[in-house]
Design an enzyme around this catalytic site. Structure first.
Site, PDB file in Angstrom:
ATOM      1  N   THR A 179       0.822  -1.216   0.000  1.00  0.00           N
ATOM      2  CA  THR A 179       0.000   0.000   0.000  1.00  0.00           C
ATOM      3  C   THR A 179       0.848   1.255   0.000  1.00  0.00           C
ATOM      4  OG1 THR A 179      -1.840  -1.098   1.120  1.00  0.00           O
ATOM      5  CG2 THR A 179      -1.751   1.285   1.293  1.00  0.00           C
ATOM      6  N   SER A 230       1.033  -7.306  -0.990  1.00  0.00           N
ATOM      7  CA  SER A 230       1.623  -8.331  -0.110  1.00  0.00           C
ATOM      8  C   SER A 230       0.784  -9.592  -0.010  1.00  0.00           C
ATOM      9  CB  SER A 230       1.885  -7.763   1.290  1.00  0.00           C
ATOM     10  OG  SER A 230       0.686  -7.589   2.018  1.00  0.00           O
ATOM     11  N   THR A 246       0.950  -4.461   4.293  1.00  0.00           N
ATOM     12  CA  THR A 246       0.667  -4.803   5.691  1.00  0.00           C
ATOM     13  C   THR A 246       0.065  -6.194   5.870  1.00  0.00           C
ATOM     14  OG1 THR A 246      -1.508  -3.732   5.540  1.00  0.00           O
ATOM     15  CG2 THR A 246       0.340  -2.391   6.336  1.00  0.00           C
ATOM     16  N   ASP A 247      -0.614  -6.720   4.834  1.00  0.00           N
ATOM     17  CA  ASP A 247      -1.375  -7.956   5.033  1.00  0.00           C
ATOM     18  C   ASP A 247      -0.515  -9.153   5.408  1.00  0.00           C
ATOM     19  OD1 ASP A 247      -3.736  -6.654   4.580  1.00  0.00           O
ATOM     20  OD2 ASP A 247      -3.952  -7.312   2.503  1.00  0.00           O
TER      21      ASP A 247
END
Length: 332
Positions: free
Chosen positions: A12, A53, A84-85
């Site tokens: 992101t 990710s 972030t995932d």
């Protein structure tokens, strides 16, 4: 002046708007150039990946770890921008793949892209570079002013800037206005030798979350297709054995040579398989008991141990050693 290598993997933080939605489009070179005046050190950049990710796989962990290993002598620390995932999985994997790491490796990202207004990416990136240039050796995630040990991070929130929590371990530090305030100091490796790079991973790992009504036939599928399974038990280690006896299914997995790791669905306080009768149905000497380690850390640990060792006993012994080390490093 210290030198940091900024490694871009997408996510992101690097995304821009497109007809297909947000997609990675900002290079680490662009980031390094844009914020050069805000950094307290010299920052070089390198593109590793350009992925959302959710598309990060174990082979990508190897690519990231290899870049760090190959450039280890040139830099004082490393910053990885990442979605972030799956960031917590990558942080835990790097912890296990870079053995005897003597420099900071710090991951960060954002909930809002740098290309949009009110992005949290600018502060996260500046804080992360600052920590990598002055912080302790090891793998960490820096996010929303907090420094989290790489094996203890879990993403709990999908939209809030405070996306990550440190599970069963205090925050390592807090960063505000470039001032690092430490809460705890994990053990740092002795010496300045280059870390050992471990790239033998076996991705044949299944994560099984128990639920009321689960069909025991899933265990035969696991036995046929996987070498290791992480079972998220109920509560302190509950495994059904009344109408459907899953304890027998687990014992059969063990007999067939599948490495079984038992953990809990509860994020905090860990597993205690001896507490109730339902947990004592399993011979704990033939499985890995995760104590208070989260699934994001267990997945890469199991993959690496399966890739490195040939026997079930060796795999179980290795993971248990790592869990014990994590448990005694900080005592509540």
């Amino acid at each position: 002046m210290k030198k940091i290598l900024l490694i871009g993997t997408g996510g992101t933080i690097a995304s821009v708007k497109s007809d297909k939605g947000l997609t990675p489009g900002i290079s680490p070179e662009d980031m390094a150039s844009k914020f050069a005046s805000r950094f307290n050190c010299e920052v070089d950049s390198k593109v590793c990946l350009n992925l959302d990710s959710t598309n990060i796989y174990p082979n990508h962990w190897i690519e990231i770890a290899t870049i760090i290993h190959n450039n280890y002598d040139k830099y004082d620390g490393f910053v990885i921008t990442h979605g972030t995932d799956t960031m917590a999985y990558t942080a835990a994997a790097l912890h296990s793949m870079l053995i005897h790491l003597g420099k900071p490796v710090v991951l960060t990202g954002s909930q809002i892209p740098l290309s949009l207004m009110n992005s949290d990416g600018e502060k996260n990136l500046i804080d992360t570079v600052h920590y990598a240039s002055e912080g302790m050796a090891g793998v960490y995630i820096v996010f929303n002013s907090r420094v989290i040990k790489g094996t203890r991070a879990v993403k709990l929130r999908t939209r809030s800037n405070h996306a990550f929590e440190s599970i069963n371990y205090p925050y390592v530090a807090y960063i505000e206005n470039s001032v690092i305030t430490y809460y705890t100091r994990p053990d740092e490796p002795k010496g300045d030798q280059k870390p050992v790079l471990e790239t033998n991973l076996c991705p044949d790992v299944f994560v099984l979350k128990l639920y009321p009504g689960i069909n025991k036939e899933i265990f035969q599928f696991i036995a046929d297709h996987y070498k290791g399974v992480i079972i998220e038990c109920f509560g302190s280690g509950g495994i059904p054995f009344y109408e459907v006896n899953l304890a027998d299914e687990i014992r059969e997995l063990i007999r067939l040579g599948v490495v079984v790791v038992l953990t809990t669905q509860c994020l905090e306080e860990g597993i205690d398989i001896d507490l109730y009768e339902v947990g004592r149905k399993i011979d704990k000497d033939k499985v890995v008991i995760s104590n208070d380690m989260n699934t994001e850390a267990l997945v890469p640990k199991l993959m690496i141990a399966l890739g490195k060792f040939k026997t079930m006993h060796e795999v179980i012994h290795q993971i248990n050693l790592e869990i014990v080390k994590e448990s005694i490093e900080y005592q509540f």
